[in-house]
Design a protein around this motif. Structure first.
Motif, PDB file in Angstrom:
ATOM      1  N   ARG A   1      38.925 -51.293  48.250  1.00 18.40           N
ATOM      2  CA  ARG A   1      39.305 -50.065  47.553  1.00 18.40           C
ATOM      3  C   ARG A   1      38.714 -49.982  46.146  1.00 18.40           C
ATOM      4  N   SER A   2      37.642 -50.688  45.910  1.00 19.11           N
ATOM      5  CA  SER A   2      37.017 -50.623  44.586  1.00 19.11           C
ATOM      6  C   SER A   2      36.450 -49.232  44.336  1.00 19.11           C
ATOM      7  N   ARG A   3      36.315 -48.903  43.065  1.00 19.40           N
ATOM      8  CA  ARG A   3      35.805 -47.598  42.651  1.00 19.40           C
ATOM      9  C   ARG A   3      34.350 -47.731  42.194  1.00 19.40           C
ATOM     10  N   ILE A   4      33.665 -46.614  42.153  1.00 15.95           N
ATOM     11  CA  ILE A   4      32.265 -46.638  41.715  1.00 15.95           C
ATOM     12  C   ILE A   4      32.167 -47.243  40.331  1.00 15.95           C
ATOM     13  N   ALA A   5      33.099 -46.870  39.461  1.00 16.82           N
ATOM     14  CA  ALA A   5      33.071 -47.344  38.076  1.00 16.82           C
ATOM     15  C   ALA A   5      33.270 -48.852  37.975  1.00 16.82           C
TER      16      ALA A   5
ATOM     17  N   PHE B   1      25.434 -45.951  33.009  1.00 14.40           N
ATOM     18  CA  PHE B   1      24.974 -45.383  34.285  1.00 14.40           C
ATOM     19  C   PHE B   1      25.461 -43.951  34.455  1.00 14.40           C
ATOM     20  N   PHE B   2      26.691 -43.674  34.012  1.00 16.79           N
ATOM     21  CA  PHE B   2      27.290 -42.366  34.224  1.00 16.79           C
ATOM     22  C   PHE B   2      26.790 -41.322  33.219  1.00 16.79           C
ATOM     23  N   LYS B   3      25.854 -41.717  32.380  1.00 11.60           N
ATOM     24  CA  LYS B   3      25.206 -40.775  31.463  1.00 11.60           C
ATOM     25  C   LYS B   3      23.777 -40.458  31.890  1.00 11.60           C
ATOM     26  N   THR B   4      23.318 -41.085  32.970  1.00 12.06           N
ATOM     27  CA  THR B   4      21.951 -40.844  33.437  1.00 12.06           C
ATOM     28  C   THR B   4      21.857 -39.521  34.183  1.00 12.06           C
ATOM     29  N   ASP B   5      20.653 -38.976  34.230  1.00 11.78           N
ATOM     30  CA  ASP B   5      20.451 -37.747  34.995  1.00 11.78           C
ATOM     31  C   ASP B   5      20.571 -37.994  36.496  1.00 11.78           C
ATOM     32  N   PHE B   6      20.296 -39.235  36.924  1.00 10.51           N
ATOM     33  CA  PHE B   6      20.523 -39.547  38.341  1.00 10.51           C
ATOM     34  C   PHE B   6      21.980 -39.301  38.691  1.00 10.51           C
ATOM     35  N   TRP B   7      22.908 -39.863  37.927  1.00  9.54           N
ATOM     36  CA  TRP B   7      24.320 -39.681  38.218  1.00  9.54           C
ATOM     37  C   TRP B   7      24.717 -38.217  38.079  1.00  9.54           C
ATOM     38  N   LEU B   8      24.187 -37.548  37.071  1.00  9.11           N
ATOM     39  CA  LEU B   8      24.532 -36.151  36.851  1.00  9.11           C
ATOM     40  C   LEU B   8      24.146 -35.305  38.065  1.00  9.11           C
ATOM     41  N   MET B   9      22.975 -35.548  38.609  1.00  8.03           N
ATOM     42  CA  MET B   9      22.543 -34.787  39.783  1.00  8.03           C
ATOM     43  C   MET B   9      23.295 -35.231  41.033  1.00  8.03           C
TER      44      MET B   9
ATOM     45  N   ILE C   1      15.388 -27.733  33.000  1.00 13.53           N
ATOM     46  CA  ILE C   1      14.630 -28.976  33.130  1.00 13.53           C
ATOM     47  C   ILE C   1      14.027 -29.016  34.531  1.00 13.53           C
ATOM     48  N   ASP C   2      12.723 -28.990  34.610  1.00 13.43           N
ATOM     49  CA  ASP C   2      12.008 -29.038  35.877  1.00 13.43           C
ATOM     50  C   ASP C   2      11.724 -30.497  36.217  1.00 13.43           C
ATOM     51  N   LYS C   3      12.098 -30.933  37.390  1.00  9.75           N
ATOM     52  CA  LYS C   3      11.914 -32.303  37.868  1.00  9.75           C
ATOM     53  C   LYS C   3      12.520 -33.321  36.895  1.00  9.75           C
ATOM     54  N   PRO C   4      13.829 -33.308  36.721  1.00  4.48           N
ATOM     55  CA  PRO C   4      14.448 -34.292  35.815  1.00  4.48           C
ATOM     56  C   PRO C   4      14.180 -35.720  36.295  1.00  4.48           C
ATOM     57  N   GLU C   5      13.916 -36.614  35.352  1.00  3.25           N
ATOM     58  CA  GLU C   5      13.780 -38.023  35.697  1.00  3.25           C
ATOM     59  C   GLU C   5      15.164 -38.631  35.902  1.00  3.25           C
ATOM     60  N   PHE C   6      15.218 -39.674  36.723  1.00  3.92           N
ATOM     61  CA  PHE C   6      16.515 -40.294  37.018  1.00  3.92           C
ATOM     62  C   PHE C   6      17.056 -41.061  35.818  1.00  3.92           C
ATOM     63  N   GLY C   7      16.167 -41.744  35.080  1.00  4.10           N
ATOM     64  CA  GLY C   7      16.583 -42.443  33.879  1.00  4.10           C
ATOM     65  C   GLY C   7      17.424 -43.676  34.126  1.00  4.10           C
ATOM     66  N   LEU C   8      17.205 -44.343  35.244  1.00  3.97           N
ATOM     67  CA  LEU C   8      18.013 -45.513  35.590  1.00  3.97           C
ATOM     68  C   LEU C   8      17.444 -46.788  34.955  1.00  3.97           C
ATOM     69  N   ALA C   9      18.333 -47.617  34.448  1.00  2.00           N
ATOM     70  CA  ALA C   9      17.936 -48.942  34.004  1.00  2.00           C
ATOM     71  C   ALA C   9      17.752 -49.851  35.221  1.00  2.00           C
TER      72      ALA C   9
ATOM     73  N   GLN D   1      33.123 -38.527  41.614  1.00  4.28           N
ATOM     74  CA  GLN D   1      33.626 -38.887  40.302  1.00  4.28           C
ATOM     75  C   GLN D   1      33.572 -40.413  40.167  1.00  4.28           C
ATOM     76  N   PRO D   2      33.511 -40.953  38.936  1.00  2.00           N
ATOM     77  CA  PRO D   2      33.419 -42.416  38.772  1.00  2.00           C
ATOM     78  C   PRO D   2      34.569 -43.180  39.427  1.00  2.00           C
ATOM     79  N   TRP D   3      35.731 -42.525  39.569  1.00  2.00           N
ATOM     80  CA  TRP D   3      36.883 -43.217  40.147  1.00  2.00           C
ATOM     81  C   TRP D   3      36.955 -43.100  41.666  1.00  2.00           C
ATOM     82  N   HIS D   4      35.962 -42.506  42.281  1.00  2.00           N
ATOM     83  CA  HIS D   4      35.964 -42.374  43.735  1.00  2.00           C
ATOM     84  C   HIS D   4      35.510 -43.670  44.412  1.00  2.00           C
ATOM     85  N   SER D   5      35.618 -43.659  45.727  1.00  2.00           N
ATOM     86  CA  SER D   5      35.410 -44.847  46.551  1.00  2.00           C
ATOM     87  C   SER D   5      33.985 -45.399  46.466  1.00  2.00           C
ATOM     88  N   ALA D   6      33.880 -46.690  46.163  1.00  2.00           N
ATOM     89  CA  ALA D   6      32.574 -47.338  46.187  1.00  2.00           C
ATOM     90  C   ALA D   6      32.030 -47.409  47.609  1.00  2.00           C
TER      91      ALA D   6
END
Length: 554
Positions: free
Chosen positions: A173-177, A184-192, A145-153, A200-205
């Motif tokens: 101590r809140s988490r990203i999730a 959000f965690f299915k978007t290409d932005f998050w994937l990249m 995939i060349d130049k993936p779009e972020f796909g964010l709502a 990871q989703p459970w890491h520090s916000a």
């Protein structure tokens, strides 16, 4: 490019620090340069940088500096080992970019191994020649995939903007999730994002927020990895070895095979002074006295503590590692000393901080030719390639060759890692953590739809490496979990590395370690200097506008 004002391009004086005798007004009394001893615990990049700053900016004679390291080699997590025959090993490589002002400041004083230029100039010159521009940041169902779009709502973008301005004390101590919907965690932005920085989703916000602000200037080219810089060789060969040589030339003492197990303190009148260093060497315990004019700088914790290696036909074994080495030292000295932080916040969550990397040495060009033709990038140009539908969330990167200084011309080396190592693979139905190097390479070739794998597997040595604490620095935290560089009340002790507190900057970077070293030296010796300010693109309207356009896929 880094502006010239950010770095000192002057060549170092070979005799600097060896003939100057000054008294330093330390936090509670002078450090006399002629007699003071400086003990640096840990031989990673933070200690090497601290030694260099002591010599360069404080005129401390190199002979007065001793680096204590449990292993038999300097460099810490910036390592590179092995051979063409048995296979090379890199536990990982850190991203470099133009706003690493402390890194470029330090290495503007360090010549390359051939002494033809400074390391900083070598990096800048190299990245003018080899610019990162990925044509295959993501691979999905066997297609690039060349130049993936972020796909964010829009609600995701609003949340990103809220995190950028919300005070860290409110995030706690809140988490990203805790801040995003599952979509959000299915978007290409998050994937990249998560595969570039290993989030990871459970890491520090809080750490996620810091990354958003710290790298806002890179958002507009994020889907092609624009702005990411590389060293000519791996970072051990290109950065650690020249720095080690510079320190050796100035008489810095390295004591390898020396594990520091405790510090002896004198705590009176609300002051904390180190008076001794307890260490183990050659099976014996010994104590190093720390005089009234001496100082100690400790690298806290280690993201690569407990690392274990597998082989082409051997999987890795998990080593908890929390009761040994740098973690054990931090745990011991932090007891009943709140100013020294809370190490258990980072060590007690191995299932949330571990992942596995692998280094593959190839004696046949078939694999590199396959990836070059598949991605459209030559080695060194494309950067990280993530297999978006990988159950292991696996990525690989093919650097420019040779990647090791002693690497033969007919050998190629590449590196990869997986974030979801307890899930079964898509082509090898086993968790990544239980796979041999051969099985990991089989999975890589499957995602590339390689067909006949024998030409590659028959000429490959793939060595897996399991690291239980590799993202421990991302664990949710709050104020006080990480100590200050110079803790309150400390007279002759400073902390460096990924687990001390530096406002605004981000961990899991070489820059953070070097900034902490610079801050430690300047604060301990009360030098009238401060590290270069952290770049803040959030105050640049053009940067913000480009980031806005990118987040909206405009």
């Amino acid at each position: 490019m880094v502006h010239c004002s950010l770095v000192n391009t002057a060549q170092p004086n070979p005799n600097q620090g060896d003939s100057m005798h000054r008294a330093y007004p330390g936090p509670a009394g002078p450090f006399c340069s002629e007699d003071s001893k400086f003990y640096l615990v840990g031989g990673g990049i933070a200690s090497l940088a601290a030694a260099a700053f002591l010599i360069r900016d404080a005129d401390v004679p190199g002979r007065n500096i001793t680096i204590l390291e449990a292993l038999d080699v300097a460099g810490g997590s910036l390592d590179a080992a092995g051979s063409a025959k048995d296979g090379y090993v890199l536990r990982g490589g850190r991203m470099i970019e133009s706003k690493y002002v402390c890194t470029f400041d330090l290495f503007s004083s360090i010549p390359t191994l051939d002494e033809s230029k400074t390391v900083t100039q070598e990096i800048l010159d190299w990245n003018e020649t080899m610019k990162t521009s990925s044509k295959s940041r993501l691979v999905r169902i066997g297609r690039r995939i060349d130049k993936p779009e972020f796909g964010l709502a829009e609600k995701d973008i609003l949340t990103l903007e809220r995190l950028a301005i919300e005070p860290e004390r409110l995030l706690g101590r809140s988490r990203i999730a805790d801040h995003f919907a599952p979509a959000f965690f299915k978007t290409d932005f998050w994937l990249m994002w998560c595969t570039t920085f290993a989030f990871q989703p459970w890491h520090s916000a809080v750490e996620f927020k810091r990354y958003l602000l710290r790298f806002v200037h890179m958002v507009s080219g994020f889907n092609q990895l624009h702005g990411i810089m590389r060293t000519v060789y791996n970072q051990y060969d290109s950065m650690v070895r020249p720095l080690r040589k510079w320190l050796d030339d100035r008489g810095v003492q390295f004591q390898f095979g020396t594990r520091v197990s405790d510090l002896v303190f004198n705590e009176a009148d609300s002051e904390t002074r180190v008076e001794g260093i307890v260490c183990e060497r050659e099976g014996h315990s010994e104590s190093i006295p720390v005089g009234p004019c001496d100082a100690v700088i400790v690298t806290l914790g280690s993201m690569t503590e407990g690392s274990t290696l597998g082989g082409m036909d051997r999987a890795v074994a998990l080593d908890s590692g929390a009761n040994t080495g740098s973690w054990a030292l931090w745990n011991k000295i932090a007891v009943n000393r709140p100013a020294f932080g809370r190490p258990n916040v980072f060590t007690d969550h191995i299932d949330e901080s571990k992942w596995l990397s692998f280094t593959t040495t190839l004696h046949d060009p078939a694999f590199f030719n396959l990836v070059r033709d598949f991605t459209g990038n030559v080695p060194g140009e494309g950067g990280l390639i993530t297999f978006a539908d990988s159950n292991w969330l696996m990525s690989i990167v093919l650097p420019h060759q040779p990647h090791f200084i002693d690497q033969p011309s007919d050998v190629q080396v590449f590196w990869g890692y997986g974030l979801h190592i307890d899930r079964p693979g898509d082509f090898v139905k086993k968790p990544m953590a239980e796979c041999s190097g051969r099985e990991i390479m089989t999975e890589v070739l499957g995602h590339l739809r390689a067909g006949n794998t024998a030409p590659v597997l028959d000429h490959a040595v793939c060595i897996p490496c399991l690291m239980p604490f590799i993202t421990s620095q991302f664990m949710p935290r709050e104020h006080g979990d990480r100590p200050e560089v110079v803790p309150q009340g400390s007279v002759n002790l400073a902390f460096t590395g990924q687990f001390c507190e530096l406002p605004d900057d981000v961990v899991f970077t070489v820059e953070y370690s070097i900034r902490s070293a610079q801050a430690a030296v300047y604060q301990l010796l009360d030098i009238d200097k401060t590290p270069p300010a952290v770049y803040k693109g959030k105050f640049n309207p053009r940067v913000l506008f480009k980031a806005f356009e990118a987040l909206h896929d405009l």
